[in-house]
Design a protein around this motif. Structure first.
Motif, mmCIF file in Angstrom:
data_model
loop_
_atom_site.group_PDB
_atom_site.id
_atom_site.type_symbol
_atom_site.label_atom_id
_atom_site.label_comp_id
_atom_site.label_asym_id
_atom_site.label_seq_id
_atom_site.Cartn_x
_atom_site.Cartn_y
_atom_site.Cartn_z
ATOM 1 N N SER A 179 11.070 -4.882 -21.134
ATOM 2 C CA SER A 179 11.195 -3.738 -20.236
ATOM 3 C C SER A 179 12.288 -2.828 -20.766
ATOM 4 N N TYR A 218 15.532 -6.856 -9.716
ATOM 5 C CA TYR A 218 14.106 -6.537 -9.633
ATOM 6 C C TYR A 218 13.272 -7.805 -9.815
ATOM 7 N N GLU A 265 3.474 -5.210 -14.357
ATOM 8 C CA GLU A 265 4.446 -5.716 -13.393
ATOM 9 C C GLU A 265 3.806 -5.858 -12.011
ATOM 10 N N GLY A 287 10.668 0.931 -17.000
ATOM 11 C CA GLY A 287 9.297 0.661 -17.395
ATOM 12 C C GLY A 287 9.129 -0.730 -17.962
ATOM 13 N N ARG A 325 5.559 -2.230 -8.426
ATOM 14 C CA ARG A 325 5.886 -0.919 -8.984
ATOM 15 C C ARG A 325 5.694 0.128 -7.897
ATOM 16 N N SER A 372 5.297 2.800 -16.599
ATOM 17 C CA SER A 372 6.431 3.060 -15.717
ATOM 18 C C SER A 372 6.353 2.182 -14.472
ATOM 19 N N VAL A 373 7.527 1.773 -13.991
ATOM 20 C CA VAL A 373 7.620 1.013 -12.743
ATOM 21 C C VAL A 373 8.265 1.874 -11.662
ATOM 22 N N ALA A 374 9.347 2.559 -12.025
ATOM 23 C CA ALA A 374 10.040 3.445 -11.089
ATOM 24 C C ALA A 374 10.685 4.566 -11.901
ATOM 25 N N PRO A 422 1.362 2.765 -15.088
ATOM 26 C CA PRO A 422 1.962 1.978 -16.164
ATOM 27 C C PRO A 422 2.097 2.829 -17.432
#
Length: 241
Positions: A133, A164, A44, A38, A47, A55-57, A53
């Motif tokens: 992050s 990333y 970001e 995140g 994602r 969270s990204v993955a 959000p």
């Protein structure tokens, strides 16, 4: 898979999903199959669309994932709240030892444990422009020992975070830039990558630990890193090591 192999595989993908699946696969071999990445204070640019959000993955049990996002648990999650205050990896089980957690914070941890996220640990990740992050790992097993795997999981988190960044913000991370480390700096950083302390590196190379620290700090400055493990991640990514 060691850090160099992880980086080699990561270099072959420009897909966040593939990169994240690589991280999950490596963490699973360490006994920690539940993983989340995140971004805590920036939107970001890249994602996975199914996760809102911050969270990204995410790779969590589906029921817990649905509950977490529907109830907006990120607003009371002690991991999300405390990460900006911490500079090193931390265990979820130890949060209550260092902070007086609120009842809603304790509830999130308890519900996560009941959902299958046991013995979790998180790695704070700091980037340019004040970006913060976090990568979190948890196990589905009662007897998992995150303290025993914390070093390797920390290194994996930084390697993933660096890779990333190359995908999401290639200009920010300057993938094509050249960094010239001295031979002594390279020698010290190679041993840092193996998890050796300054004292151990000094004994191996026949120099004092203060001299080791001098060379490591110089390497960190040249690489634009804020920590040793981030310096290793960047150096590997740039083929310096």
């Amino acid at each position: 898979m060691d850090l160099f192999s992880f980086t080699e595989c990561a270099n072959q993908t420009h897909s966040l999903r593939a990169l994240f699946e690589l991280l999950v696969g490596c963490a699973t071999k360490e006994g920690f199959s539940e993983v989340a990445y995140g971004a805590l204070n920036f939107d970001e640019p890249l994602r996975l669309a199914e996760y809102p959000p911050p969270s990204v993955a995410v790779k969590w049990p589906p029921d817990w994932c649905d509950r977490y996002f529907k109830r907006k648990y990120h607003t009371i999650d002690p991991v999300v709240r405390r990460t900006p205050m911490l500079s090193r990896p931390f265990l979820w089980d130890q949060l209550a030892d260092y902070y007086q957690l609120q009842p809603d914070e304790r509830r999130v941890l308890d519900e996560a444990r009941e959902a299958g996220l046991k013995h979790g640990m998180s790695v704070p990740l700091f980037g340019p422009l004040g970006r913060i992050s976090v990568v979190s790992f948890a196990s589905a097993f009662d007897d998992a020992d995150p303290q025993d795997r914390i070093g390797h999981l920390n290194a994996l988190a930084w390697q993933f975070h660096t890779a990333y960044g190359d995908i999401a913000r290639p200009c920010d991370h300057g993938c094509e830039r050249k960094v010239a480390l001295s031979q002594r700096e390279i020698s010290c950083m190679r041993w840092v990558a193996e998890g050796k302390s300054s004292w151990e590196i000094g004994k191996i190379l026949g120099i004092s630990d203060n001299t080791v620290n001098f060379h490591v700090k110089n390497a960190m400055r040249k690489l634009g890193a804020t920590s040793r493990i981030q310096a290793v991640a960047i150096a590997i990514r740039l083929n310096v090591l």
